[in-house]
Scaffold this motif. Sequence first.
Motif, short mmCIF file in Angstrom:
data_model
loop_
_atom_site.label_atom_id
_atom_site.label_comp_id
_atom_site.label_asym_id
_atom_site.label_seq_id
_atom_site.Cartn_x
_atom_site.Cartn_y
_atom_site.Cartn_z
N ALA A 189 -6.68 -1.95 -5.64
CA ALA A 189 -7.65 -0.78 -5.40
C ALA A 189 -7.54 0.44 -5.15
O ALA A 189 -6.29 0.77 -4.47
CB ALA A 189 -8.62 -1.29 -3.82
N TYR A 190 -7.94 1.57 -5.73
CA TYR A 190 -7.54 2.82 -5.71
C TYR A 190 -8.66 3.47 -5.08
O TYR A 190 -9.62 3.54 -5.49
CB TYR A 190 -7.33 3.60 -7.14
N SER A 191 -8.38 4.44 -4.03
CA SER A 191 -9.53 4.80 -3.12
C SER A 191 -8.99 6.40 -2.85
O SER A 191 -7.71 6.85 -3.36
CB SER A 191 -9.65 4.16 -1.90
N ASP A 192 -9.91 7.21 -2.61
CA ASP A 192 -9.81 8.61 -2.20
C ASP A 192 -9.01 9.24 -3.32
O ASP A 192 -7.90 10.16 -3.21
CB ASP A 192 -8.80 8.89 -0.92
N ASP A 214 -6.81 -1.81 -11.99
CA ASP A 214 -7.83 -1.68 -10.72
C ASP A 214 -8.68 -2.81 -11.18
O ASP A 214 -9.04 -3.37 -12.04
CB ASP A 214 -8.69 -0.22 -11.03
N ARG A 227 0.75 -1.12 0.12
CA ARG A 227 -0.18 -0.04 -0.04
C ARG A 227 0.97 1.25 -0.15
O ARG A 227 2.12 1.11 0.45
CB ARG A 227 -0.87 -0.03 1.18
N ARG A 249 -3.90 0.11 -2.78
CA ARG A 249 -3.57 -1.29 -2.03
C ARG A 249 -3.65 -2.14 -3.12
O ARG A 249 -4.37 -2.13 -4.10
CB ARG A 249 -4.90 -1.36 -0.91
N ALA A 284 -4.03 9.71 -5.14
CA ALA A 284 -4.79 8.61 -4.70
C ALA A 284 -4.20 7.58 -3.86
O ALA A 284 -2.90 7.58 -3.53
CB ALA A 284 -5.35 7.74 -5.91
N ASP A 285 -5.00 6.87 -3.00
CA ASP A 285 -4.43 6.12 -2.17
C ASP A 285 -4.57 4.17 -2.88
O ASP A 285 -5.50 4.24 -3.37
CB ASP A 285 -5.17 5.92 -0.84
N THR A 287 0.60 5.99 -1.05
CA THR A 287 -0.03 7.04 -1.65
C THR A 287 0.72 7.44 -2.88
O THR A 287 1.98 7.46 -2.90
CB THR A 287 -0.22 8.28 -0.78
#
Length: 229
Positions: free
Chosen positions: A185-188, A208, A125, A149, A146-147, A127
């Motif tokens: 997974a890309y988040s925020d 993704d 993980r 994981r 983006a964050d 950023t």
Amino acid sequence: MRKLLAKGVFISLLLTGFSGAGQGVAEARLPSHFDIHITPTALAHPDPSVRIGAEFMTKNRWSYGISGGAAAFRQMRNDKRTNYIFYEVRPEIKFYWFQGNDIGWKLPQDMGCYFAMEGIYANSRYTIENSSFYADFEQITSFEKADFRKSKFGGVAKSGVKFLIGRKLSVDFYSGIGFARTDVAYSDVVNPQNKSEDTGFKAEDFYDGKKTIPQFVLGLKVGIRLWEE
């Protein structure tokens, strides 16, 4: 120059090992032993880590090993990633189909050529800024931040050559190919922008979702023999 020399040594040693295949399996010569090793090439991997491991060689040509890697960087040098955290576990089974010095050439003592199966379980993980990812093979999403994981589970089939320098130092060159199931997974995501594009093939971090991705390995292990029968 050093990289070219290393590749030449690796290829020549593999060809030397395979040239003995037509003679059948030689009598076992490598004694039972236990090594610990590091994998310096893991630092140059797309997911860099400090990887250490151990291998136990039995009397019947089989050996069993495991390696573990971990890393934590607040800032990656020459990279867009920050707060990088990574860990992995790699169990391995080897079969030494050729052992010793039976082909008439002067080779390192205690040399063995092997086939191996290596499992892969890894998590990472971080950023990332000013980059992009691919929702499918025709759409790209660029973003400012983006964050990220990723989890990965798979395996590779390998071939390699391992030999002893002096009485304690072991060197293991290997290469291989396999597959892994990745869950990315890309988040925020900040300021995402989508567009259609023929993305071609990219590194596994850019896809993704859940994908089956080819795995290619080429590396070097350097170890110390702690025990020998």
